[in-house]
Design an enzyme around this catalytic site. Structure first.
Site, PDB file in Angstrom:
ATOM      1  N   ASP A  12       2.726  -4.357  11.267  1.00  0.00           N
ATOM      2  CA  ASP A  12       3.606  -3.208  10.201  1.00  0.00           C
ATOM      3  C   ASP A  12       5.413  -4.301  10.266  1.00  0.00           C
ATOM      4  O   ASP A  12       4.385  -4.962  11.121  1.00  0.00           O
ATOM      5  CB  ASP A  12       4.367  -1.917  10.976  1.00  0.00           C
ATOM      6  CG  ASP A  12       5.118  -1.387  10.254  1.00  0.00           C
ATOM      7  OD1 ASP A  12       5.177  -1.314   9.002  1.00  0.00           O
ATOM      8  OD2 ASP A  12       6.574  -0.522  10.873  1.00  0.00           O
ATOM      9  N   SER A  13       6.178  -3.843   9.488  1.00  0.00           N
ATOM     10  CA  SER A  13       7.084  -4.372   9.559  1.00  0.00           C
ATOM     11  C   SER A  13       8.339  -4.146  10.769  1.00  0.00           C
ATOM     12  O   SER A  13       8.581  -5.055  10.720  1.00  0.00           O
ATOM     13  CB  SER A  13       7.828  -4.180   8.114  1.00  0.00           C
ATOM     14  OG  SER A  13       8.435  -2.742   8.409  1.00  0.00           O
ATOM     15  N   TYR A  44       9.856  -3.959   4.621  1.00  0.00           N
ATOM     16  CA  TYR A  44       8.839  -4.105   3.697  1.00  0.00           C
ATOM     17  C   TYR A  44       9.361  -3.016   1.825  1.00  0.00           C
ATOM     18  O   TYR A  44       8.771  -4.412   1.112  1.00  0.00           O
ATOM     19  CB  TYR A  44       7.098  -3.727   4.093  1.00  0.00           C
ATOM     20  CG  TYR A  44       6.819  -4.789   4.644  1.00  0.00           C
ATOM     21  CD1 TYR A  44       7.790  -6.140   5.003  1.00  0.00           C
ATOM     22  CD2 TYR A  44       5.457  -4.945   4.815  1.00  0.00           C
ATOM     23  CE1 TYR A  44       7.366  -7.598   5.489  1.00  0.00           C
ATOM     24  CE2 TYR A  44       5.360  -6.330   5.801  1.00  0.00           C
ATOM     25  CZ  TYR A  44       5.439  -7.083   5.956  1.00  0.00           C
ATOM     26  OH  TYR A  44       5.402  -8.020   6.499  1.00  0.00           O
ATOM     27  N   GLY A  45      10.006  -2.660   2.096  1.00  0.00           N
ATOM     28  CA  GLY A  45       9.724  -1.692   1.247  1.00  0.00           C
ATOM     29  C   GLY A  45      10.775  -2.684   0.202  1.00  0.00           C
ATOM     30  O   GLY A  45      11.169  -1.372  -1.097  1.00  0.00           O
ATOM     31  N   CYS A  76       1.096   0.157   7.951  1.00  0.00           N
ATOM     32  CA  CYS A  76       2.564  -0.148   6.419  1.00  0.00           C
ATOM     33  C   CYS A  76       1.485   0.859   5.543  1.00  0.00           C
ATOM     34  O   CYS A  76       0.998  -0.352   4.934  1.00  0.00           O
ATOM     35  CB  CYS A  76       3.015  -1.108   6.712  1.00  0.00           C
ATOM     36  SG  CYS A  76       4.264  -1.616   5.731  1.00  0.00           S
ATOM     37  N   ASN A  77       2.429   1.722   6.226  1.00  0.00           N
ATOM     38  CA  ASN A  77       1.964   1.761   3.294  1.00  0.00           C
ATOM     39  C   ASN A  77       1.963   1.195   2.276  1.00  0.00           C
ATOM     40  O   ASN A  77       1.255   0.844   1.852  1.00  0.00           O
ATOM     41  CB  ASN A  77       2.498   3.431   3.321  1.00  0.00           C
ATOM     42  CG  ASN A  77       2.075   4.590   4.082  1.00  0.00           C
ATOM     43  OD1 ASN A  77       1.597   5.371   3.892  1.00  0.00           O
ATOM     44  ND2 ASN A  77       2.219   4.750   5.347  1.00  0.00           N
ATOM     45  N   CYS A 190       5.629   6.462   5.267  1.00  0.00           N
ATOM     46  CA  CYS A 190       5.480   5.568   5.518  1.00  0.00           C
ATOM     47  C   CYS A 190       5.627   5.402   6.800  1.00  0.00           C
ATOM     48  O   CYS A 190       5.430   6.512   7.945  1.00  0.00           O
ATOM     49  CB  CYS A 190       6.488   5.086   5.031  1.00  0.00           C
ATOM     50  SG  CYS A 190       8.152   3.865   6.255  1.00  0.00           S
ATOM     51  N   HIS A 192       6.987   4.689   9.204  1.00  0.00           N
ATOM     52  CA  HIS A 192       8.378   4.485  10.283  1.00  0.00           C
ATOM     53  C   HIS A 192       8.788   6.623  10.350  1.00  0.00           C
ATOM     54  O   HIS A 192       9.473   6.615  11.564  1.00  0.00           O
ATOM     55  CB  HIS A 192       9.442   4.002   9.539  1.00  0.00           C
ATOM     56  CG  HIS A 192      10.135   2.498   9.985  1.00  0.00           C
ATOM     57  ND1 HIS A 192       8.848   1.217   9.510  1.00  0.00           N
ATOM     58  CD2 HIS A 192      10.677   1.945  11.033  1.00  0.00           C
ATOM     59  CE1 HIS A 192       9.060   0.555   9.884  1.00  0.00           C
ATOM     60  NE2 HIS A 192      10.127   0.743  10.554  1.00  0.00           N
TER      61      HIS A 192
HETATM   62  N1  DGL Z   1       6.149   1.043   7.972  1.00  0.00           N
HETATM   63  C1  DGL Z   1       5.991   0.765   6.330  1.00  0.00           C
HETATM   64  C2  DGL Z   1       5.545   2.119   5.801  1.00  0.00           C
HETATM   65  O1  DGL Z   1       3.955   3.031   5.864  1.00  0.00           O
HETATM   66  C3  DGL Z   1       7.772   0.223   5.819  1.00  0.00           C
HETATM   67  C4  DGL Z   1       9.093   0.144   6.778  1.00  0.00           C
HETATM   68  C5  DGL Z   1       9.369  -0.629   5.809  1.00  0.00           C
HETATM   69  O2  DGL Z   1      10.086  -0.295   4.772  1.00  0.00           O
HETATM   70  O3  DGL Z   1       9.909  -1.909   6.082  1.00  0.00           O
HETATM   71  O4  DGL Z   1       5.244   1.599   4.613  1.00  0.00           O
END
Ligand code: DGL
Length: 282
Positions: A12-13, A44-45, A76-77, A190, A192
């Protein structure tokens, strides 16, 4: 002789993939786990699609060479909805993607109104559009792309507590949207966000179902690895991050990772490589 444990690499990020780790614990999967965060690029978003499409497969390929996992979970979505095919093409072992749980949300709603809570990138992705078209065509979907909850989850797991304003903003966007008064299911899109489930539920004006993907991912991992017995426990091996922060170390150590290290990664075309140092326990 007992066969060696299969090794699963969760990526994941940041700390979001730990919600998938928690689901694997809950499911009792007897696997070895490496956890890798690309915190140097968090969040990442808010990164351009092309940049993620290039970086994620290169980083995972380097990790496959260095750590030899039997399976990778793109936990990570935001990465899965843009780079799943590219990541699968880049490595030899199976890749399980984590994508918005829109299908189960649409199946569960009684009112015909669901929410999808995701990062700003995931919420506008064609992949998400396609899931809604395919599985939620006959329900009303409230889409919320939230920019504050990832940092809130990182803060919570670092021990600083989740800022209540970020939680309140997300809840207001969901329930204050047109037809939000009928909302009864929210897809947490997400990884998180399940880490904030208690805070979100407490701030919501009324009880709704908050759906996450973790349990389904754990079942998929068990099936792909041919794990007949699921009454064990995972063995944490390495936790690595491209930007090692105390919060990451704390969250991983609380989950039993004793080896937490910085991951050096160079995505230059001369051949990506990861090196890690595993310092003695602090
Ligand atoms: N955990 C990541 C997800 O499932 C995103 C987090 C991020 O934006 O870095 O989308």
């Amino acid at each position: 002789m007992t066969p060696p444990l299969k090794r699963v690499l969760l990526f994941d990020s940041g700390v979001g993939g730990l919600s998938v780790f928690d689901a694997i614990v809950e499911a009792g999967l007897p696997v070895e786990i490496d956890y890798v965060a690309d915190a140097a690029w968090l969040p990442y978003g808010e990164k351009p699609d092309d940049a993620l499409r290039a970086r994620v497969p290169a980083l995972i390929a380097a990790l496959e060479r260095a750590e030899a996992p039997d399976l990778v979970v793109l936990a990570c979505n935001t990465a899965s909805t843009i780079a799943l095919a590219e990541t699968r093409a880049a490595i030899a072992v199976p890749v399980v993607g984590v994508v918005p749980p829109i299908k189960p949300a649409a199946a569960l709603t009684r009112t015909g109104v669901i929410g999808v809570l995701a990062t700003p990138a995931t919420i506008r992705r064609p992949y998400t559009d396609a899931l809604i078209r395919e599985f939620a065509a006959d329900v009303h979907v409230i889409r919320v792309g939230d920019a504050g909850l990832v940092a809130a989850a990182e803060a919570k797991l670092s021990g600083a507590g989740a800022p209540s304003a970020a939680i309140a903003d997300a809840v207001a966007a969901l329930f204050g949207a047109p037809r939000g008064d009928a909302l009864d299911v929210v897809a947490l899109a997400c990884t998180h966000f399940p880490l904030l489930r208690e805070e979100l539920a407490a701030a919501a004006p009324r009880p709704v179902a908050w759906l996450e993907s973790g349990a389904a991912i754990a079942r998929r991992v068990a099936a792909l690895l041919g794990l007949a017995s699921v009454d064990g426990a995972p063995t944490p091996r390495l936790a690595l991050s491209t930007a090692l922060a105390p919060g990451f170390q704390r969250a991983c150590r609380m989950r039993g990772f004793t080896h937490v290290a910085e991951l050096e990664f160079d995505s230059a075309p001369r051949g990506a490589g990861s090196s890690r140092s595993v310092p003695p326990d602090a």
